[in-house]
Design a protein around this motif. Structure first.
Motif, PDB file in Angstrom:
ATOM      1  N   ILE A  34       3.374   0.092   5.820  1.00  0.00           N
ATOM      2  CA  ILE A  34       2.981  -0.738   6.959  1.00  0.00           C
ATOM      3  C   ILE A  34       1.594  -1.373   6.801  1.00  0.00           C
ATOM      4  N   PRO A  35       0.568  -0.650   6.317  1.00  0.00           N
ATOM      5  CA  PRO A  35      -0.756  -1.276   6.201  1.00  0.00           C
ATOM      6  C   PRO A  35      -0.778  -2.553   5.371  1.00  0.00           C
ATOM      7  N   ASN A  36       0.184  -2.722   4.460  1.00  0.00           N
ATOM      8  CA  ASN A  36       0.221  -3.916   3.611  1.00  0.00           C
ATOM      9  C   ASN A  36       0.900  -5.105   4.291  1.00  0.00           C
ATOM     10  N   LEU A  37       1.500  -4.900   5.440  1.00  0.00           N
ATOM     11  CA  LEU A  37       2.257  -5.958   6.104  1.00  0.00           C
ATOM     12  C   LEU A  37       1.392  -6.653   7.150  1.00  0.00           C
ATOM     13  N   THR A  38       0.440  -7.446   6.689  1.00  0.00           N
ATOM     14  CA  THR A  38      -0.531  -8.068   7.596  1.00  0.00           C
ATOM     15  C   THR A  38       0.110  -9.126   8.503  1.00  0.00           C
ATOM     16  N   TYR A  39       1.115  -9.817   7.987  1.00  0.00           N
ATOM     17  CA  TYR A  39       1.740 -10.852   8.821  1.00  0.00           C
ATOM     18  C   TYR A  39       2.581 -10.211   9.919  1.00  0.00           C
ATOM     19  N   LEU A  40       3.269  -9.124   9.608  1.00  0.00           N
ATOM     20  CA  LEU A  40       4.011  -8.402  10.639  1.00  0.00           C
ATOM     21  C   LEU A  40       3.065  -7.930  11.740  1.00  0.00           C
ATOM     22  N   LYS A  41       1.924  -7.422  11.372  1.00  0.00           N
ATOM     23  CA  LYS A  41       0.950  -6.977  12.367  1.00  0.00           C
ATOM     24  C   LYS A  41       0.479  -8.150  13.228  1.00  0.00           C
ATOM     25  N   ALA A  42       0.313  -9.315  12.604  1.00  0.00           N
ATOM     26  CA  ALA A  42      -0.082 -10.506  13.364  1.00  0.00           C
ATOM     27  C   ALA A  42       1.015 -10.911  14.349  1.00  0.00           C
ATOM     28  N   ILE A  43       2.266 -10.785  13.931  1.00  0.00           N
ATOM     29  CA  ILE A  43       3.397 -11.103  14.814  1.00  0.00           C
ATOM     30  C   ILE A  43       3.399 -10.182  16.034  1.00  0.00           C
ATOM     31  N   ILE A  44       3.156  -8.908  15.804  1.00  0.00           N
ATOM     32  CA  ILE A  44       3.142  -7.945  16.913  1.00  0.00           C
ATOM     33  C   ILE A  44       2.009  -8.261  17.882  1.00  0.00           C
ATOM     34  N   LYS A  45       0.853  -8.610  17.361  1.00  0.00           N
ATOM     35  CA  LYS A  45      -0.261  -8.985  18.241  1.00  0.00           C
ATOM     36  C   LYS A  45       0.078 -10.213  19.073  1.00  0.00           C
ATOM     37  N   GLU A  46       0.697 -11.199  18.434  1.00  0.00           N
ATOM     38  CA  GLU A  46       1.051 -12.420  19.159  1.00  0.00           C
ATOM     39  C   GLU A  46       2.098 -12.128  20.233  1.00  0.00           C
ATOM     40  N   PHE A  96       1.055   6.136  19.167  1.00  0.00           N
ATOM     41  CA  PHE A  96       2.438   6.597  19.115  1.00  0.00           C
ATOM     42  C   PHE A  96       3.395   5.420  19.278  1.00  0.00           C
ATOM     43  N   GLY A  97       3.144   4.584  20.283  1.00  0.00           N
ATOM     44  CA  GLY A  97       4.035   3.460  20.556  1.00  0.00           C
ATOM     45  C   GLY A  97       4.044   2.425  19.448  1.00  0.00           C
ATOM     46  N   ILE A  98       2.869   2.061  18.968  1.00  0.00           N
ATOM     47  CA  ILE A  98       2.774   1.030  17.926  1.00  0.00           C
ATOM     48  C   ILE A  98       3.413   1.498  16.623  1.00  0.00           C
ATOM     49  N   ALA A  99       3.276   2.776  16.306  1.00  0.00           N
ATOM     50  CA  ALA A  99       3.891   3.294  15.070  1.00  0.00           C
ATOM     51  C   ALA A  99       5.406   3.103  15.098  1.00  0.00           C
ATOM     52  N   THR A 100       6.016   3.339  16.256  1.00  0.00           N
ATOM     53  CA  THR A 100       7.468   3.146  16.394  1.00  0.00           C
ATOM     54  C   THR A 100       7.835   1.677  16.239  1.00  0.00           C
ATOM     55  N   VAL A 101       7.097   0.799  16.900  1.00  0.00           N
ATOM     56  CA  VAL A 101       7.392  -0.631  16.879  1.00  0.00           C
ATOM     57  C   VAL A 101       7.254  -1.189  15.471  1.00  0.00           C
ATOM     58  N   GLU A 102       6.172  -0.855  14.777  1.00  0.00           N
ATOM     59  CA  GLU A 102       5.945  -1.387  13.431  1.00  0.00           C
ATOM     60  C   GLU A 102       7.045  -0.950  12.464  1.00  0.00           C
ATOM     61  N   LEU A 103       7.396   0.328  12.498  1.00  0.00           N
ATOM     62  CA  LEU A 103       8.401   0.827  11.567  1.00  0.00           C
ATOM     63  C   LEU A 103       9.771   0.220  11.851  1.00  0.00           C
ATOM     64  N   ALA A 104      10.121   0.120  13.119  1.00  0.00           N
ATOM     65  CA  ALA A 104      11.424  -0.445  13.484  1.00  0.00           C
ATOM     66  C   ALA A 104      11.526  -1.907  13.069  1.00  0.00           C
ATOM     67  N   LEU A 105      10.521  -2.701  13.388  1.00  0.00           N
ATOM     68  CA  LEU A 105      10.560  -4.126  13.071  1.00  0.00           C
ATOM     69  C   LEU A 105      10.547  -4.364  11.563  1.00  0.00           C
ATOM     70  N   ALA A 106       9.732  -3.618  10.848  1.00  0.00           N
ATOM     71  CA  ALA A 106       9.665  -3.797   9.393  1.00  0.00           C
ATOM     72  C   ALA A 106      11.037  -3.559   8.762  1.00  0.00           C
ATOM     73  N   ASN A 107      11.757  -2.539   9.218  1.00  0.00           N
ATOM     74  CA  ASN A 107      13.075  -2.249   8.661  1.00  0.00           C
ATOM     75  C   ASN A 107      14.120  -3.259   9.102  1.00  0.00           C
ATOM     76  N   LEU A 108      14.030  -3.749  10.328  1.00  0.00           N
ATOM     77  CA  LEU A 108      14.956  -4.786  10.781  1.00  0.00           C
ATOM     78  C   LEU A 108      14.804  -6.057   9.950  1.00  0.00           C
ATOM     79  N   LEU A 109      13.572  -6.420   9.640  1.00  0.00           N
ATOM     80  CA  LEU A 109      13.319  -7.645   8.886  1.00  0.00           C
ATOM     81  C   LEU A 109      13.640  -7.472   7.402  1.00  0.00           C
TER      82      LEU A 109
END
Length: 510
Positions: free
Chosen positions: A355-367, A454-467
């Motif tokens: 997850i730390p390497n996925l900077t664009y995914l993190k930007a998407i979540i912030k947006e 706790f919440g963000i960890a779930t969201v990041e992992l779920a979205l990364a795998n969906l994509l």
């Protein structure tokens, strides 16, 4: 029908008590007018006698109604709801002045009927007011329940449940079945909370009862109770059945908590119940028994309520809104998929080390948090002392709404605020943890959400795998313009209509 009945009863009640209160009200108003004349209060719409602005209130989408009002009256606006004075904060600048410069003054919670019931008379973290007990419970929670170390300890649960979700979707994708992402996200977050919070699988919790209680609590959390705004008319809540609904829901929730507590106290409990959030709470209860602020069973149940209600809906809501925004912006989804697939190659699944390497995914979540905050109108606060904000005086015992939706659209803080553009967060230090007042999905200061990691960890992992795992398409005959962006009423901003998409399995071995 119910609104008509409410106002008929309200009119009748006012007629009965009007003469009784007339002299007292007049005398009180004279005293208040002398005080108010010396105060410079924020601007706001003029209300009606006795009821204030309640007749204008839009209960289904209050954040939109307040946003429209703020366009006319400004980012710091005054309202009156029955006997309760209130202010609404609608810009990043005013949010900083209030929540940073006056953090202590804005750290209270109003004593609302539903708040008191769900929090076991102020024994939780989220809904109880600012006092010594609350400070101790929050400190213990941050140190022992939601610390980074503890969140990391739940990694195997998140990995297992996300993998299960992907496998279920893979089966449907092979037969070209439409996937209901709204339901999938809801089940995912509930399964994670069930195991991390209660040490049980979702099915073992009695998921139908679990879901029914959660839905009812979400509705009652924003429901109108006469007693909140007209204390002398609280009896109407008994006539309308609202008090009975609340009591029944709280009783059902209490039964769930008590059953799970009893299971944990059983010396033959399964290994899965060791180290979950409830187990940690029980350990804290034993350790804090001799403390000046001991942990009681009501505190345990109140915090379980925070985990149960706040921990499931918000994460599921965010996952769905991200996928909704991406399917409407295919170029953004493609860029996100390229990032995660290039980073992982043929690894086959995303884990949390990636997850730390996925900077664009993190930007998407912030947006997405900016445009679709899980709680668009924050849980109301209450001032515990008089203070001054932007030159206006805010009296003690004023209810405070932070319009997170409006702040995310603040044109003084954001360029092209209505556009979904994750690129704005690339090479940006703006974050959602409460230090940047243009992005406050989890609050800030003393009232910031303790479960954010706790919440963000779930969201990041779920979205990364969906994509990573699938290419997503709209069902046949549907265009991206057909996807609605309506929200359903409630504390959390759920998409009103389920997001249903087709998934095509990504062949990462090619």
């Amino acid at each position: 029908m119910f609104n008509t009945m409410y106002f008929l009863l309200l009119a009748l009640s006012f007629s009965i008590i009007f003469l009784f209160n007339l002299f007292r009200t007049k005398q009180s108003n004279n005293n208040r007018s002398n005080t108010t004349a010396r105060l410079r209060l924020p601007p706001g719409p003029k209300g009606l006698p006795l009821i204030g602005n309640l007749h204008e209130f839009e209960p289904t989408q209050p954040h939109l109604w307040l946003y429209r009002l703020s366009k006319k009256y400004g980012p710091l606006m005054r309202l009156k709801f029955g006997c309760r004075p209130a202010i609404v904060i609608s810009s990043a600048r005013v949010a900083k002045l209030a929540l940073k410069n006056n953090d202590l003054a804005f750290s209270g919670r109003p004593s609302l009927i539903s708040f008191q019931k769900y929090s076991y008379d102020g024994r939780d973290i989220t809904l109880s007011s600012y006092n010594e007990t609350w400070r101790e419970m929050r400190k213990l929670s941050l140190m022992h329940l939601f610390s980074v170390k503890q969140v990391v300890s739940f990694r195997p649960i998140r990995k297992d449940e996300v993998s299960t979700m992907i496998q279920e979707m893979n089966e449907k994708s092979g037969s070209s079945q439409v996937i209901n992402l709204s339901r999938a996200a809801f089940f995912l977050t509930n399964r994670i909370i069930s195991r991390a919070g209660f040490g049980k699988k979702y099915d073992e919790m009695g998921k139908r009862r679990f879901d029914k209680c959660l839905k009812e609590a979400q509705e009652l959390g924003v429901a109108f109770f006469f007693g909140d705004y007209f204390p002398s008319l609280g009896w109407i809540d008994n006539l309308t059945g609202m008090k009975s609904r609340l009591d029944n829901n709280c009783r059902d929730l209490d039964n769930i908590y008590q059953e799970t507590i009893d299971d944990h106290l059983d010396p033959n409990r399964p290994e899965s119940m060791r180290g979950d959030i409830l187990d940690l709470l029980i350990q804290l209860k034993h350790k804090q028994q001799a403390s000046p602020v001991p942990v009681e069973w009501e505190n345990v149940k109140g915090i379980l309520m925070n985990v149960f209600i706040a921990g499931t809906d918000t994460s599921a809501s965010l996952i769905v809104w991200v996928m909704t925004a991406l399917i409407k912006k295919p170029e953004v989804m493609k860029k996100a998929q390229e990032e995660v697939r290039n980073a992982l190659g043929n690894k086959g699944t995303v884990d949390e080390d990636d997850i730390p390497n996925l900077t664009y995914l993190k930007a998407i979540i912030k947006e997405a948090l900016r445009l679709f905050p899980p709680t668009p109108l924050s849980v109301p606060r209450e001032t515990i002392q008089k203070c001054t904000v932007d030159g206006y005086e805010i009296p003690e015992k004023t209810m405070v709404y932070v319009n997170v939706h409006a702040i995310g659209l603040d044109p003084e803080y954001w360029e092209n605020p209505t556009e979904f553009s994750p690129d704005r967060f690339l090479n940006s230090t703006i974050d959602y943890r409460g230090h940047d007042f243009g992005l406050l999905p989890f609050g800030s200061g003393r009232r910031g959400c303790p479960g954010i990691n706790f919440g963000i960890a779930t969201v990041e992992l779920a979205l990364a795998n969906l994509l990573y795992s699938f290419d997503w398409e709209l069902p046949s005959g549907m265009k991206k313009e057909d996807i609605d962006m309506e929200m359903s009423p409630g504390i959390t901003s759920h998409k009103k209509n389920d997001l249903c998409l087709l998934a095509k399995r990504y062949e990462y071995n090619n």
